[in-house]
Design an enzyme around this catalytic site. Structure first.
Site, PDB file in Angstrom:
ATOM      1  N   SER A   1       0.850  -1.186   0.000  1.00 23.30           N
ATOM      2  CA  SER A   1       0.000   0.000   0.000  1.00 23.30           C
ATOM      3  C   SER A   1       0.889   1.240   0.000  1.00 23.30           C
ATOM      4  O   SER A   1       1.778   1.354  -0.834  1.00 23.30           O
ATOM      5  CB  SER A   1      -0.970  -0.041   1.195  1.00 23.30           C
ATOM      6  OG  SER A   1      -1.998   0.900   1.026  1.00 23.30           O
TER       7      SER A   1
ATOM      8  N   GLU B   1      -1.142  -2.173  -8.403  1.00 23.54           N
ATOM      9  CA  GLU B   1      -2.378  -2.614  -7.762  1.00 23.54           C
ATOM     10  C   GLU B   1      -3.004  -1.393  -7.102  1.00 23.54           C
ATOM     11  O   GLU B   1      -2.342  -0.370  -6.919  1.00 23.54           O
ATOM     12  CB  GLU B   1      -2.105  -3.707  -6.730  1.00 23.54           C
ATOM     13  CG  GLU B   1      -1.177  -3.292  -5.581  1.00 23.54           C
ATOM     14  CD  GLU B   1      -1.874  -2.552  -4.449  1.00 23.54           C
ATOM     15  OE1 GLU B   1      -3.065  -2.806  -4.206  1.00 23.54           O
ATOM     16  OE2 GLU B   1      -1.223  -1.699  -3.813  1.00 23.54           O
TER      17      GLU B   1
ATOM     18  N   HIS C   1      -4.026  -5.286  -2.150  1.00 20.31           N
ATOM     19  CA  HIS C   1      -5.106  -5.213  -1.165  1.00 20.31           C
ATOM     20  C   HIS C   1      -6.043  -6.413  -1.288  1.00 20.31           C
ATOM     21  O   HIS C   1      -7.171  -6.303  -1.743  1.00 20.31           O
ATOM     22  CB  HIS C   1      -5.871  -3.896  -1.331  1.00 20.31           C
ATOM     23  CG  HIS C   1      -5.086  -2.695  -0.921  1.00 20.31           C
ATOM     24  ND1 HIS C   1      -4.122  -2.133  -1.731  1.00 20.31           N
ATOM     25  CD2 HIS C   1      -5.119  -1.952   0.215  1.00 20.31           C
ATOM     26  CE1 HIS C   1      -3.606  -1.076  -1.110  1.00 20.31           C
ATOM     27  NE2 HIS C   1      -4.189  -0.958   0.070  1.00 20.31           N
TER      28      HIS C   1
END
Length: 344
Positions: free
Chosen positions: A139, A243, A314
């Site tokens: 992230s 992502e 995620h």
């Protein structure tokens, strides 16, 4: 560094010295850290957002204990400065201190959020370069992984954070890449659906074929925000993966446009679009583009093997993807095969 680590590094250096000049040129650029072994110590830091609950620390401690690892926490792991886990200098200081500490064998971010990019100018890259260790997270932590790779040539690991849900799949891949030094095949888990043709955990080929290159990438929002800074690696010749989570499709379009116009997509050897959970059309109905259409708009003109749906980012079923390590992408099968171990 522990005596064992020193001996391993010395042995690796002697092995490299024995290689031919051609082989040396192809392997010497990236520094691989020592693997984690049972009994090693993981340093947990908060380089980005606040950790509100002390119980999160205990969950993380128990998680790594189950892996046979000891845990120490950064000095400011529960600090707070607005929505950040301490000031930029405090968070950067914890990261540098963990690299400098000879009793710490790896650094793992407790959580993401926002803030890693802010600490990049405050890190001591000479200390990091002199003390190569496993650095893992995902992230917002992608900016830390990419910044360290860009500045030091240290391989880093896009994988679980300290408070991630270590599912069986996530744990197996973390162990395989970071602890067992496997030349792993990074592939989605098999679907548990009771269906003749499962719909879950599927990948979608954008352009077929094989590609070879060092892996680089991370969260799309983070990556696009890093474009133009000294902390984003040169992606040419790399297999690029991205992502994201909770982004409207027009914003995915905007960020891929930014990467293309900034030259980040230019010269990539291959492309992987990971999980994009809750990434939906903002316009509804049939008026907007689908995620697949947007990805195709930007990736098909590159003319490189590419696929979507990799179990990266995620998602509960999380692959650990080593940044800087040579790999082969199979866009038809939807797999990434490591061509070298990511750790020594």
């Amino acid at each position: 560094m522990h005596r064992r680590r020193f001996l391993e590094s010395a042995a690796a250096g002697l092995a490299l010295a024995a290689l031919s000049p051609l082989a040396l040129a192809s392997t010497s650029r990236v520094t691989r850290p020592a693997r984690l072994r049972p009994g090693d110590t993981v340093g947990l830091v908060s380089p980005a957002g606040i950790t509100y609950s002390r119980d999160d620390l205990e969950v993380a401690r128990a998680t790594f204990a189950a892996l046979g690892l000891e845990v120490v926490f950064g000095d400011h792991v529960l600090a707070r400065d607005g929505y950040l886990a301490g000031t930029d200098q405090e968070r950067a200081g914890d990261v540098t201190a963990m690299f400098a500490d000879t009793e710490v064998d790896a650094l793992i971010a407790l959580r993401g959020g926002w803030g890693c990019a802010r600490i990049l100018p405050h890190l001591d890259y000479d200390v990091i370069r002199a003390n190569p260790k496993v650095l893992c997270g995902f992230s917002d932590v992608a900016s830390l992984l990419l910044g360290v790779y860009a500045q030091t040539d240290l391989a880093t690991f896009h994988g679980p954070n300290g408070i991630s849900n270590f599912s069986t799949f996530t744990t197996e891949h973390f162990r395989s890449v970071v602890m067992s030094a496997d030349r792993a095949i990074l592939a989605n888990p098999e679907s548990s659906e009771d269906a003749l043709v499962p719909r879950q955990q599927r990948t979608l080929t954008i352009r077929g074929g094989h590609a070879r290159g060092r892996l680089v990438g991370g969260n799309l929002t983070v990556l696009s925000a890093m474009a133009g800074t000294p902390y984003i690696p040169d992606t040419a010749g790399h297999v690029l993966f991205v992502e994201d989570v909770g982004e409207a499709i027009y914003r995915i379009d905007r960020m891929l446009t930014q990467l293309g116009q900034a030259g980040v997509l230019e010269g990539v050897a291959g492309f992987v679009f990971g999980v994009c959970r809750n990434c939906t059309s903002d316009s509804g109905g049939i008026a907007g583009f689908t995620l697949e259409e947007v990805v195709r708009h930007h990736v098909e003109p590159l003319g490189v093997p590419a696929y979507m749906g990799a179990s990266i980012g995620h998602t509960t079923q999380k692959l650990t993807v080593p940044i800087g390590i040579e790999a082969e992408l199979d866009a038809d099968a939807g797999t990434i095969r490591l061509l070298e171990s990511a750790v020594l």
